[in-house]
Design a protein around this motif. Structure first.
Motif, PDB file in Angstrom:
ATOM      1  N   LEU A  41      -5.049   4.616  -8.713  1.00  4.18           N
ATOM      2  CA  LEU A  41      -5.487   3.248  -8.429  1.00  4.18           C
ATOM      3  C   LEU A  41      -4.414   2.451  -7.693  1.00  4.18           C
ATOM      4  O   LEU A  41      -4.626   1.291  -7.349  1.00  4.18           O
ATOM      5  N   HIS A  42      -3.256   3.072  -7.467  1.00  6.96           N
ATOM      6  CA  HIS A  42      -2.172   2.348  -6.794  1.00  6.96           C
ATOM      7  C   HIS A  42      -2.265   2.497  -5.281  1.00  6.96           C
ATOM      8  O   HIS A  42      -2.999   3.343  -4.768  1.00  6.96           O
ATOM      9  N   ASP A  43      -1.488   1.679  -4.569  1.00  5.48           N
ATOM     10  CA  ASP A  43      -1.514   1.734  -3.110  1.00  5.48           C
ATOM     11  C   ASP A  43      -0.719   2.948  -2.619  1.00  5.48           C
ATOM     12  O   ASP A  43      -0.283   3.778  -3.413  1.00  5.48           O
ATOM     13  N   SER A  44      -0.517   3.008  -1.296  1.00  9.01           N
ATOM     14  CA  SER A  44       0.103   4.206  -0.724  1.00  9.01           C
ATOM     15  C   SER A  44       1.565   4.347  -1.145  1.00  9.01           C
ATOM     16  O   SER A  44       2.119   5.441  -1.098  1.00  9.01           O
ATOM     17  N   THR A  45       2.230   3.257  -1.567  1.00  6.22           N
ATOM     18  CA  THR A  45       3.611   3.368  -2.060  1.00  6.22           C
ATOM     19  C   THR A  45       3.629   3.916  -3.488  1.00  6.22           C
ATOM     20  O   THR A  45       4.683   4.283  -3.999  1.00  6.22           O
ATOM     21  N   GLY A  46       2.459   3.899  -4.134  1.00  8.47           N
ATOM     22  CA  GLY A  46       2.388   4.353  -5.524  1.00  8.47           C
ATOM     23  C   GLY A  46       2.836   3.325  -6.536  1.00  8.47           C
ATOM     24  O   GLY A  46       2.777   3.566  -7.745  1.00  8.47           O
ATOM     25  N   LYS A  47       3.282   2.164  -6.054  1.00  7.05           N
ATOM     26  CA  LYS A  47       3.878   1.177  -6.966  1.00  7.05           C
ATOM     27  C   LYS A  47       2.975  -0.009  -7.281  1.00  7.05           C
ATOM     28  O   LYS A  47       3.112  -0.630  -8.331  1.00  7.05           O
ATOM     29  N   TYR A  48       2.102  -0.335  -6.352  1.00  6.34           N
ATOM     30  CA  TYR A  48       1.331  -1.577  -6.498  1.00  6.34           C
ATOM     31  C   TYR A  48      -0.122  -1.301  -6.883  1.00  6.34           C
ATOM     32  O   TYR A  48      -0.741  -0.371  -6.370  1.00  6.34           O
ATOM     33  N   HIS A  49      -0.633  -2.159  -7.759  1.00  2.70           N
ATOM     34  CA  HIS A  49      -1.986  -2.062  -8.284  1.00  2.70           C
ATOM     35  C   HIS A  49      -2.649  -3.430  -8.045  1.00  2.70           C
ATOM     36  O   HIS A  49      -2.030  -4.467  -8.275  1.00  2.70           O
TER      37      HIS A  49
END
Ligand code: ZN
Length: 273
Positions: free
Chosen positions: A191-199
């Motif tokens: 469910l996170h963005d392409s950076t893997g950090k933001y939801h």
């Protein structure tokens, strides 16, 4: 399949989450509606005519539920703040009579500008003027009594029976929300963005509960150009799609839309809490 519409105490459920930051339960454009339905305890159903039945304040009333992002904040992009002023989809519906969507796109569709092997037909049709864009020209909608026609020049192409929307639109809830992409360490990285950090998180605002749909007022809003018919479809050109392929995959919600601020024009009552 029989209709299985969930019963909820809408006011109680929405007040539990109002103004709180709720993580998106799905990562795409439809994530806001899906997240809201999940929080309210409404199982997503695409076959029922309505989204829920209220079992408290609005005793037994069937509602259509719409959610809309308004202020969107995403710190990972160059212009992180934007206000979404897009339309609310009232009804998605293929023409009831005359040319089908698949026939419209074969005749009036245009080649994809990004070189994909497909034809597109995207246009916003109003009663008040003809579309005159690069790809679509001389099209509009026109109402005669209860019928709405898609027009090309002076030719009627397709026909809608507007009275068929009365049941669906009889009672409508619109919940608008702020959207913010936040640093998150939950265990659902898909469910996170392409950076893997933001939801993406939603803060749902006060719901607007519209009851007393008025067909006459709806006609007036159409005639004033405040309700549009958005054609949104594409079709592959590299094979011969069947009617079933077309309907299943390529009609991305051709239907009637309006700006949020114009919705009170065609309801007798609006309650906000
Ligand atoms: Zn997360």
């Amino acid at each position: 399949m029989p209709e299985q519409i969930p019963f909820i105490d809408f006011k109680k459920e929405i007040l539990k989450i109002k103004e709180k930051w709720i993580p998106a339960a799905r990562k795409d454009n439809t994530g806001i509606g899906f997240t809201l339905e999940t929080e309210l305890g409404i199982r997503e159903n695409n076959y029922a005519k309505h989204d829920f039945i209220d079992n408290n304040q609005f005793k037994g009333t069937r509602f259509e539920l719409k959610a809309q992002r308004v202020n969107v904040y995403n710190p990972t992009i160059p212009k992180p703040r934007k206000v979404n002023d897009s339309y609310i989809s009232l009804v998605t519906q293929a023409p009831h009579d005359g040319m089908k969507n698949s026939e419209l796109i074969r005749k009036y569709g245009y080649n994809d500008s990004k070189g994909r092997e497909r034809k597109n037909l995207y246009a916003t049709l109003r009663t008040t003027k003809f579309v005159n864009g690069k790809n679509v020209k001389n099209m509009k909608i026109s109402r005669e009594g209860k019928h709405l026609f898609i027009i090309h020049k002076d030719q009627k192409l397709s026909k809608y029976d507007l009275t068929k929307f009365v049941d669906k639109l009889a009672n409508l809830v619109v919940v608008r929300a702020d959207s913010e992409w936040q640093l998150c360490n939950c265990n659902k990285p898909t469910l996170h963005d392409s950076t893997g950090k933001y939801h993406e998180f939603f803060s749902f605002k006060e719901p607007h509960v519209f009851t007393g749909f008025s067909l006459d007022k709806f006609y007036k809003s159409i005639d004033e150009g405040n309700i549009f018919l958005d054609l949104r479809m594409h079709i592959p050109t590299n094979d011969t799609p069947t009617e079933a392929d077309y309907d299943t995959f390529h009609d991305h919600g051709t239907g009637f839309r309006a700006k949020f601020r114009t919705i009170p024009q065609f309801y007798d009552n609006e309650i906000i809490f």
